[in-house]
Design an enzyme around this catalytic site. Structure first.
Site, PDB file in Angstrom:
ATOM      1  N   THR A  18       0.925  -1.238   0.046  1.00 38.28           N
ATOM      2  CA  THR A  18      -0.013   0.066  -0.120  1.00 38.28           C
ATOM      3  C   THR A  18       0.870   1.286   0.169  1.00 38.28           C
ATOM      4  O   THR A  18       0.362   2.205  -0.417  1.00 38.28           O
ATOM      5  CB  THR A  18      -0.921  -0.087   1.278  1.00 38.28           C
ATOM      6  OG1 THR A  18      -0.364  -0.658   2.261  1.00 38.28           O
ATOM      7  CG2 THR A  18      -2.443  -0.349   0.840  1.00 38.28           C
ATOM      8  N   ARG A  22       8.313  -2.167   2.149  1.00 34.13           N
ATOM      9  CA  ARG A  22       8.677  -2.006   3.369  1.00 34.13           C
ATOM     10  C   ARG A  22       9.242  -3.583   3.908  1.00 34.13           C
ATOM     11  O   ARG A  22       8.673  -4.623   3.681  1.00 34.13           O
ATOM     12  CB  ARG A  22       7.414  -2.044   4.271  1.00 34.13           C
ATOM     13  CG  ARG A  22       7.019  -0.548   4.023  1.00 34.13           C
ATOM     14  CD  ARG A  22       6.485   0.164   5.403  1.00 34.13           C
ATOM     15  NE  ARG A  22       5.977   1.299   5.058  1.00 34.13           N
ATOM     16  CZ  ARG A  22       4.777   1.833   5.360  1.00 34.13           C
ATOM     17  NH1 ARG A  22       4.138   1.057   6.225  1.00 34.13           N
ATOM     18  NH2 ARG A  22       4.261   2.924   5.020  1.00 34.13           N
ATOM     19  N   SER A 113       7.298   4.767   7.493  1.00 37.02           N
ATOM     20  CA  SER A 113       5.851   5.477   8.156  1.00 37.02           C
ATOM     21  C   SER A 113       6.071   5.653   9.634  1.00 37.02           C
ATOM     22  O   SER A 113       7.119   6.109  10.428  1.00 37.02           O
ATOM     23  CB  SER A 113       4.718   5.078   7.462  1.00 37.02           C
ATOM     24  OG  SER A 113       3.335   5.765   7.930  1.00 37.02           O
ATOM     25  N   HIS A 114       4.978   4.687  10.069  1.00 38.89           N
ATOM     26  CA  HIS A 114       4.903   4.665  11.585  1.00 38.89           C
ATOM     27  C   HIS A 114       5.420   3.452  12.180  1.00 38.89           C
ATOM     28  O   HIS A 114       5.286   3.360  13.422  1.00 38.89           O
ATOM     29  CB  HIS A 114       3.215   4.794  11.790  1.00 38.89           C
ATOM     30  CG  HIS A 114       2.585   3.731  10.860  1.00 38.89           C
ATOM     31  ND1 HIS A 114       2.462   3.863   9.665  1.00 38.89           N
ATOM     32  CD2 HIS A 114       2.415   2.450  11.323  1.00 38.89           C
ATOM     33  CE1 HIS A 114       1.797   2.748   9.215  1.00 38.89           C
ATOM     34  NE2 HIS A 114       1.820   2.024  10.182  1.00 38.89           N
ATOM     35  N   LYS A 126       9.450   4.495  -1.354  1.00 35.36           N
ATOM     36  CA  LYS A 126       8.504   4.367  -2.149  1.00 35.36           C
ATOM     37  C   LYS A 126       8.880   5.465  -3.184  1.00 35.36           C
ATOM     38  O   LYS A 126       9.555   6.324  -2.844  1.00 35.36           O
ATOM     39  CB  LYS A 126       7.237   4.567  -1.706  1.00 35.36           C
ATOM     40  CG  LYS A 126       6.820   5.985  -1.047  1.00 35.36           C
ATOM     41  CD  LYS A 126       5.317   6.013  -0.763  1.00 35.36           C
ATOM     42  CE  LYS A 126       4.918   7.352  -0.088  1.00 35.36           C
ATOM     43  NZ  LYS A 126       3.347   7.461   0.122  1.00 35.36           N
ATOM     44  N   ASP A 277       3.334  10.995  12.883  1.00 33.67           N
ATOM     45  CA  ASP A 277       3.954   9.766  12.843  1.00 33.67           C
ATOM     46  C   ASP A 277       5.384  10.014  12.295  1.00 33.67           C
ATOM     47  O   ASP A 277       5.851  11.154  12.031  1.00 33.67           O
ATOM     48  CB  ASP A 277       3.029   8.886  11.844  1.00 33.67           C
ATOM     49  CG  ASP A 277       3.300   9.259  10.377  1.00 33.67           C
ATOM     50  OD1 ASP A 277       3.509  10.318   9.969  1.00 33.67           O
ATOM     51  OD2 ASP A 277       3.287   8.079   9.667  1.00 33.67           O
ATOM     52  N   ASP A 279       7.037   9.818   9.355  1.00 29.80           N
ATOM     53  CA  ASP A 279       7.291  10.489   8.250  1.00 29.80           C
ATOM     54  C   ASP A 279       6.358  11.808   7.930  1.00 29.80           C
ATOM     55  O   ASP A 279       6.282  12.367   6.678  1.00 29.80           O
ATOM     56  CB  ASP A 279       7.150   9.703   7.118  1.00 29.80           C
ATOM     57  CG  ASP A 279       6.034   9.028   6.607  1.00 29.80           C
ATOM     58  OD1 ASP A 279       4.916   8.758   7.777  1.00 29.80           O
ATOM     59  OD2 ASP A 279       5.480   8.741   5.625  1.00 29.80           O
ATOM     60  N   ASP A 281       2.806  11.968   7.715  1.00 31.69           N
ATOM     61  CA  ASP A 281       1.735  12.258   6.947  1.00 31.69           C
ATOM     62  C   ASP A 281       0.635  11.888   7.831  1.00 31.69           C
ATOM     63  O   ASP A 281      -0.525  12.137   7.329  1.00 31.69           O
ATOM     64  CB  ASP A 281       1.785  11.227   5.842  1.00 31.69           C
ATOM     65  CG  ASP A 281       2.172   9.972   6.010  1.00 31.69           C
ATOM     66  OD1 ASP A 281       2.499   9.440   7.274  1.00 31.69           O
ATOM     67  OD2 ASP A 281       2.106   9.072   5.152  1.00 31.69           O
ATOM     68  N   ARG A 282       0.814  11.088   8.990  1.00 32.03           N
ATOM     69  CA  ARG A 282      -0.599  10.729   9.734  1.00 32.03           C
ATOM     70  C   ARG A 282      -0.752  11.987  11.049  1.00 32.03           C
ATOM     71  O   ARG A 282       0.249  12.540  11.225  1.00 32.03           O
ATOM     72  CB  ARG A 282      -0.249   9.417  10.549  1.00 32.03           C
ATOM     73  CG  ARG A 282      -0.304   8.266   9.680  1.00 32.03           C
ATOM     74  CD  ARG A 282      -0.215   7.038  10.276  1.00 32.03           C
ATOM     75  NE  ARG A 282      -0.327   6.000   9.444  1.00 32.03           N
ATOM     76  CZ  ARG A 282      -0.747   4.735   9.711  1.00 32.03           C
ATOM     77  NH1 ARG A 282      -0.869   4.268  10.857  1.00 32.03           N
ATOM     78  NH2 ARG A 282      -0.767   3.877   8.788  1.00 32.03           N
ATOM     79  N   THR A 344      -8.185   0.763   0.681  1.00 30.65           N
ATOM     80  CA  THR A 344      -7.183   1.452   1.803  1.00 30.65           C
ATOM     81  C   THR A 344      -5.817   1.832   1.013  1.00 30.65           C
ATOM     82  O   THR A 344      -5.495   1.017  -0.012  1.00 30.65           O
ATOM     83  CB  THR A 344      -6.829   0.271   2.595  1.00 30.65           C
ATOM     84  OG1 THR A 344      -8.125   0.093   3.294  1.00 30.65           O
ATOM     85  CG2 THR A 344      -5.816   0.666   3.546  1.00 30.65           C
ATOM     86  N   GLU A 363      -8.610   8.841   5.989  1.00 28.32           N
ATOM     87  CA  GLU A 363      -8.306   7.245   6.031  1.00 28.32           C
ATOM     88  C   GLU A 363      -8.717   7.129   7.700  1.00 28.32           C
ATOM     89  O   GLU A 363      -8.195   7.919   8.536  1.00 28.32           O
ATOM     90  CB  GLU A 363      -7.160   6.528   5.763  1.00 28.32           C
ATOM     91  CG  GLU A 363      -6.938   6.306   4.091  1.00 28.32           C
ATOM     92  CD  GLU A 363      -5.640   5.400   3.909  1.00 28.32           C
ATOM     93  OE1 GLU A 363      -6.113   4.361   3.650  1.00 28.32           O
ATOM     94  OE2 GLU A 363      -4.698   5.917   4.055  1.00 28.32           O
ATOM     95  N   LYS A 376      -1.254  12.064   2.354  1.00 32.37           N
ATOM     96  CA  LYS A 376      -1.870  12.721   3.559  1.00 32.37           C
ATOM     97  C   LYS A 376      -0.833  13.454   4.295  1.00 32.37           C
ATOM     98  O   LYS A 376       0.174  13.566   3.875  1.00 32.37           O
ATOM     99  CB  LYS A 376      -2.375  11.464   4.386  1.00 32.37           C
ATOM    100  CG  LYS A 376      -1.391  10.596   4.737  1.00 32.37           C
ATOM    101  CD  LYS A 376      -2.054   9.043   5.251  1.00 32.37           C
ATOM    102  CE  LYS A 376      -0.912   7.969   5.460  1.00 32.37           C
ATOM    103  NZ  LYS A 376      -1.538   6.769   5.058  1.00 32.37           N
TER     104      LYS A 376
HETATM  105  C1  G1P Z   1      -1.872   1.006   6.694  1.00 35.82           C
HETATM  106  C2  G1P Z   1      -3.350   1.684   6.959  1.00 35.82           C
HETATM  107  C3  G1P Z   1      -3.747   2.486   5.447  1.00 35.82           C
HETATM  108  C4  G1P Z   1      -2.616   3.511   5.286  1.00 35.82           C
HETATM  109  C5  G1P Z   1      -1.321   2.826   4.993  1.00 35.82           C
HETATM  110  C6  G1P Z   1      -0.076   3.493   4.897  1.00 35.82           C
HETATM  111  O1  G1P Z   1      -2.068   0.121   5.607  1.00 35.82           O
HETATM  112  O2  G1P Z   1      -4.391   0.799   7.272  1.00 35.82           O
HETATM  113  O3  G1P Z   1      -4.804   3.104   5.825  1.00 35.82           O
HETATM  114  O4  G1P Z   1      -2.686   4.042   3.864  1.00 35.82           O
HETATM  115  O5  G1P Z   1      -1.124   1.832   6.245  1.00 35.82           O
HETATM  116  O6  G1P Z   1       0.142   4.563   5.950  1.00 35.82           O
HETATM  117  P1  G1P Z   1      -2.498  -1.520   5.935  1.00 35.82           P
HETATM  118  O7  G1P Z   1      -1.396  -1.805   6.740  1.00 35.82           O
HETATM  119  O8  G1P Z   1      -3.587  -1.813   6.759  1.00 35.82           O
HETATM  120  O9  G1P Z   1      -2.479  -2.257   4.812  1.00 35.82           O
HETATM  121 ZN    ZN Z   2       3.207   7.665   7.624  1.00 38.18          ZN
END
Ligand code: G1P
Ligand code: ZN
Length: 543
Positions: A18, A22, A113-114, A126, A277, A279, A281-282, A344, A363, A376
């Site tokens: 997504t 990673r 990310s997180h 990415k 978070d 990076d 974006d959250r 998603t 989201e 985001k």
């Molecule tokens: C998760 C979140 C999704 C978000 C993504 C990247 O993905 O659920 O909303 O876009 O991280 O931050 P998932 O692990 O559910 O595929």
């Molecule tokens: Zn992030």
């Protein structure tokens, strides 16, 4: 300086999920691993020859080393210019902005990310395209194909670039411009929000705590909140980005931002709490004494965005990911604007934003953003909240309560079952899929199934279709359970169960969330048998 063509073996499994690729950091550090993926990116986009890229990341362990590798490969592949954040830092939304502002050919963003950072934690990479958004599936599929067949990659043997020095440098024939990561982003925020009004609110004694979680938004938040907006020193906590995020989990939710949550629930609570978070974006938003779910936050922002200068002419439409609650749909319906339900992952919003169908997207996983960039944007969401608070002269919890009184409340929670055996999780999903046609009309734990299906998305802009985007079970009593496998986990499988129960206007809006969701949770358990199948009594994380 010479260009080296290094032979390599295809590396299976470099499938961007997504949010790009990673993996555990040590995997990215294996010989040729990062290089294979970078070359696959360049090949998948028709080569790097003559192109300009933005490059930066969230500062986690291996960020700077990976950037040196990418720069050498970009130069060897014929790129003409790279715009790089000083010390290799760029928040994801600011990278998206720089890609658009400088009309570049895209960007390489280094982040998981997180997810935690460190040699034994996670790393990610990415590619974002010219519009500033994550590469769509057609491009990530092409990357995957490349990783399966790649025989060699190109790199330059040259000394490292000095990432700390703002200004221009060269690498072979490629120009490198090291930029201040914060200034262009700050200018963009100033163009959208009423900084004078927010500054006056802080000057009149409004208090806030922003937890940067030792991640990339520290410098952005300090410059904007404490600098531009005059919030007192100490408003931003954990503001220095660290390679391991101070050992924390830079995910802004009630579980991982517990210190902030505890403060906001205490007598010493400031007026407003927020976090971002790894990076940037959250976002997390906490009112004094009340956590604002991301689904509710999206709805409140959509209902009030016109109060900020950048959105004063109103919204074109609102989009949410399928597992996000229906709260924002209710706002769109009342405003008479379009609402869209996408799979998603932020990449699905890109086409809707580019086509001018929507202005705001969000989201349930703490991502909210608008058409100002194609990612985001954590700080953006927090600044929009501040602008609304300054305009409405109400507290965040008053605004939230007022929202529920107007629209009703969508109680919402996500239950994550992390690092479960992949076989068990896949089997659970396929058995559930097989059951779907017979579920309608059956009652489980007092909830009667209205309809059940597996979500497929038909993109109204490019007509592409994405299948298998999560199983939805909708109940007659305005409740819903969604089952979905995570695309970002790095260990085993992660099953996400999303629960939602609507309480219309005039009914009790003050229930405990998990209590309000009890019957839909029990129904989901009865239908799927997930506890026994996954061998788990309870989820690891509930948000
Ligand atoms: C998760 C979140 C999704 C978000 C993504 C990247 O993905 O659920 O909303 O876009 O991280 O931050 P998932 O692990 O559910 O595929
Ligand atoms: Zn992030």
């Amino acid at each position: 300086m010479t260009i080296d063509v290094v032979s390599t073996q295809p590396i299976e499994g470099q499938k961007p999920g997504t949010s790009g690729l990673r993996k555990k950091t040590r995997i990215f550090m294996e010989p040729h691993y990062l290089e294979n993926f970078v070359q696959s990116i360049f090949n998948a986009i028709g080569g790097a020859e003559g192109k300009t890229f933005v490059i930066g990341g969230d500062g986690r362990y291996f960020n700077a080393e990976a950037i040196q590798t990418i720069l050498k490969m970009a130069a060897a592949n014929g790129a003409v210019k790279a715009i790089v954040g000083q010390n290799g830092l760029l928040s994801t939304p600011s990278a998206s902005h720089l890609i658009r502002l400088n009309k570049t050919d895209g960007g390489l963003i280094l982040s998981a990310s997180h997810n935690p950072g460190g040699i034994d934690e996670d790393f990610g990479l990415k590619f974002n395209i010219q519009n500033g958004g994550p590469a769509p599936e057609s491009v990530t599929d092409a990357m995957l194909e490349q990783t399966k067949t790649l025989q060699s990659y190109k790199t330059l043997s040259a000394p490292d670039i000095v990432l700390g020095q703002i200004g221009k440098q060269t690498l072979g024939a490629m120009e490198i411009e090291i930029v201040d990561p914060v200034s262009d982003y700050t200018a963009l925020m100033k163009s959208l929000f009423d900084f004078d009004k927010i500054r006056a609110m802080f000057a009149s004694g409004f208090t806030m705590r922003f937890d940067a979680m030792h991640a990339v938004t520290g410098p952005y938040a300090k410059a904007i909140l404490e600098g531009e907006l005059g919030a007192p020193d100490g408003t931003v906590i954990n503001g220095v980005p660290l390679e391991d995020f101070g050992g924390g989990h830079p995910d802004p939710n009630p579980v991982w931002a517990k210190t902030l949550m505890d403060l906001m629930m205490s007598d010493a609570s400031p007026d407003f709490g927020a976090a971002s978070d790894g990076d940037g974006d959250r976002n997390m938003v906490v009112a004094r004494g009340t956590y604002v779910t991301p689904s509710d936050s999206l709805a409140v922002l959509a209902a009030n965005a016109h109060l900020a200068p950048g959105y004063k002419t109103g919204l074109k439409g609102v989009a949410r990911s399928m597992p996000t609650s229906a709260a924002s749909d209710r706002v769109a319906a009342r405003l008479g604007i379009g609402s869209y339900e996408t799979p998603t992952g932020w990449k699905f919003f890109g086409n809707l934003l580019d086509a001018g169908k929507v202005t705001i997207c969000g989201e349930e996983s703490a991502g909210t953003g608008s058409d100002h960039v194609r990612e985001k944007d954590g700080l953006w969401a927090i600044l929009l909240w501040l602008n609304i608070l300054a305009e409405r002269e109400m507290s965040a919890s008053e605004i939230l309560n007022d929202h529920w009184e107007t629209y009703g409340r969508d109680y919402y929670s996500r239950h994550d079952f992390e690092a479960v055996p992949a076989d068990a999780a896949n089997e659970l999903m396929s058995d559930l899929r097989a059951k779907l046609p017979g579920l309608a009309g059956q009652t489980f734990a007092g909830q009667t199934v209205k309809h059940a299906d597996e979500f497929s998305y038909h993109d109204p802009v490019d007509q592409s279709v994405s299948h298998n985007q999560g199983i939805r079970i909708v109940f007659a009593g305005d409740a819903r359970a969604v089952f979905r496998l995570s695309g970002t986990g790095t260990e085993g499988a992660t099953l996400r169960l999303y629960l939602e129960q609507y309480a219309p206007q005039g009914t009790d809006h003050a229930k405990d969330t998990q209590e309000a969701l009890r019957s839909v949770r029990d129904a989901a358990q009865e239908i799927s048998g997930l506890k026994e199948r996954l061998g788990r009594d309870a989820p690891n994380v509930m948000t």
